[in-house]
Scaffold this active site. Sequence first.
Site, PDB file in Angstrom:
ATOM      1  CE1 TYR A  78      -3.576   2.703   1.247  1.00  0.00           C
ATOM      2  CE2 TYR A  78      -1.635   3.595   2.351  1.00  0.00           C
ATOM      3  CZ  TYR A  78      -2.926   3.751   1.898  1.00  0.00           C
ATOM      4  OH  TYR A  78      -3.580   4.933   2.085  1.00  0.00           O
ATOM      5  CD  GLU A  80      -5.951   4.841  -0.479  1.00  0.00           C
ATOM      6  OE1 GLU A  80      -5.898   5.101   0.726  1.00  0.00           O
ATOM      7  OE2 GLU A  80      -7.002   4.511  -1.053  1.00  0.00           O
TER       8      GLU A  80
END
Lengths: 291, 379
Positions: free
Chosen positions: B101, B189
């Site tokens: 991530y 993101e």
Amino acid sequence: MSVIVDRETRLCVSGITGREGRFHTLNNRAYGTNVVSGVTPGKGGQDVEGIPVFNTFRAAREQTQANTAMIFVPPPFAADSILEAADAGIATIIAITEGIPAHDELRVYTHLRRAPAVRLIGPNCPGVLSPGKVNVGIIPAAFFREGNVGVVSRSGTLTYQVGHELAQRGFGNSSIVGIGGDPVPGSSFVDIIDLFEADPETELIVMSGEIGGDAEEVAAVHIAAHISKPVVAYIAGFTAPPGKTMGHAGAIVSGSKGTAAAKAEALEAAGVRVAKTPTQVAEIAVELLGG
Amino acid sequence: MDLLEYQGKQLFARHGIPVPAGEPARTVDEAIAAANRIGYPCAVKAQVQVGGRGKLGGIKLASDEHQAREHAEAILGMDIKGLTVRELWIEGASQIEAEYYASFVFDRGAKAPLAMLSTRGGMDIEEVSTQTPEAIASLHIDPLLGFQPFHGRRLAFEAAVDADLVAPVGDFLARLYSAFVGEEATLVEVNPLIVTPERTLIALDAKVTLDGNSLYRHPDNAQLRDLSSEDPQERMAKERDLTYVKLDGNIGILGNGAGLVMSTLDVVAQHGGAPANFLDAGGGSKAEAITAAVEVITWDPGVKAVLFNIFGGITRCDEVARGLIAAFEQIKPTIPFVVRLDGTNGEEGRALLAAAALPNVHAASTMDEAAALVVELAK
């Protein structure tokens, strides 16, 4: 007394030759503000109703001893104008412009924090009014008179509404400070509340917040630890849905963060009285200060 | 402004961030043509701005043209958490060895970009952050200094990425930061950021929010649209330069200034009413803006009553009254209006309205009184 602007203020307006800039500059002067100069690149040597215009802030400060700047230029030029005013040695900068890109604001904020002699109010704010003395910005001064309530707010018209409710109960204001509705305001609630705490004329502080960010929560902690004067708060946006920007660029509930309920709760936990409506702000003021 | 996955990926690609090859499609035929060009197996992905679309059947793998058609037909038009799928993204299937991530977010509190990296991507990162916060490495970036190689190393080592990936992860983060700053995003993101069996990194998803105030500098980004979440009334308001947000209730609201409008919504709700919208006619509302606003609010047949709450600062109440009178002449609304005019030129405005005697328009002198009345009238 008053905060940020007073009879010592010598104002220089960036964007004085524009339609809005000219209109509000002349309004401010009519109220009694000492407007000493303006800045518009390329129009140096001209004047606006007798107010001399300069090409640069540096020249305006050197020749007219300006100590306060009001920024009225459109968003693409506003961040640069703020930096120019700071570079010229102007200590108080009040930025009215709405719509400055967030990354520009971030760079300006970071730079100015390293030059602590400069105070930036705004952007995207209605300015600062010290009733009976000086008005810098677009606050409709006719509704307010001199008094002992200091007001600090993220919103323009909501400030007028709250101030109007207070005025109808007989209260006047030491100063009314709009810190603006953007995500990165130059001055925070904490900065202005500290000024009111130190101002002998101010006996009650009213803060008007809204959804988004955590400035109200940070202020709550600060008030509990450092502020002796009574504070009344009002928060707008209880009915705002998450993820939607409610007019002001900074007014957005992100996930579960920045809700009005969380802000009201934090303030109440810090001993701040939180009004449910603008009318109630004045009712609490009567309770705290007497009618 | 929130982007769709494929819009975010196209933006990433401009900054040298590796993304799978893909094409957007709005019809089944476009989807099949895209799949045939990309080759099989490929992924057929619903383009809507909600999490968890995979679990709800919005992402399917196709191993041949027949399956691509089946999936495209099933997903186009599908409802995912209240949004109708109007676009697909067809991309080559990726082989996944690990899911990381990575993100940069505009941290308003700290007034600096916040970088985050974790080797526990792929699942709900909010769950990871609450249950095992130590699994996410984070640091703030000085916006005047920018992202430096040591930032990348520190994040990579603190997140305990595999040793051979420390340098590639640092490089990936540097490119992601360049997208964040270059495109003036408030969020970029990547979840998951995948590690392939060949030990390369690919952004398998993209979540991007752009700063609306910066779009004048990015004309390409300003053109991007999300058909699935576009509300016709919001578009109508935008064309008329009004700040409008649609809500669920039946009481139309208009005010001047964002703070006052938010406050008005709250006071109406406190009186038991349900606002149908947020509409800020602006700080210096002119008559034409008021007419346009009435048009937008009354376009929604669910609106049973309307509240005008104006406190004139720069806005002059006589201008607002003139705008309302003009709107009634043009639009002839049949639902009740409650109007509260106060502030600059309030008396003139109220006198104009009284003289015009508009049908079903009620005057109120305070915000509370106005809210109580409009809630009553909407019943």
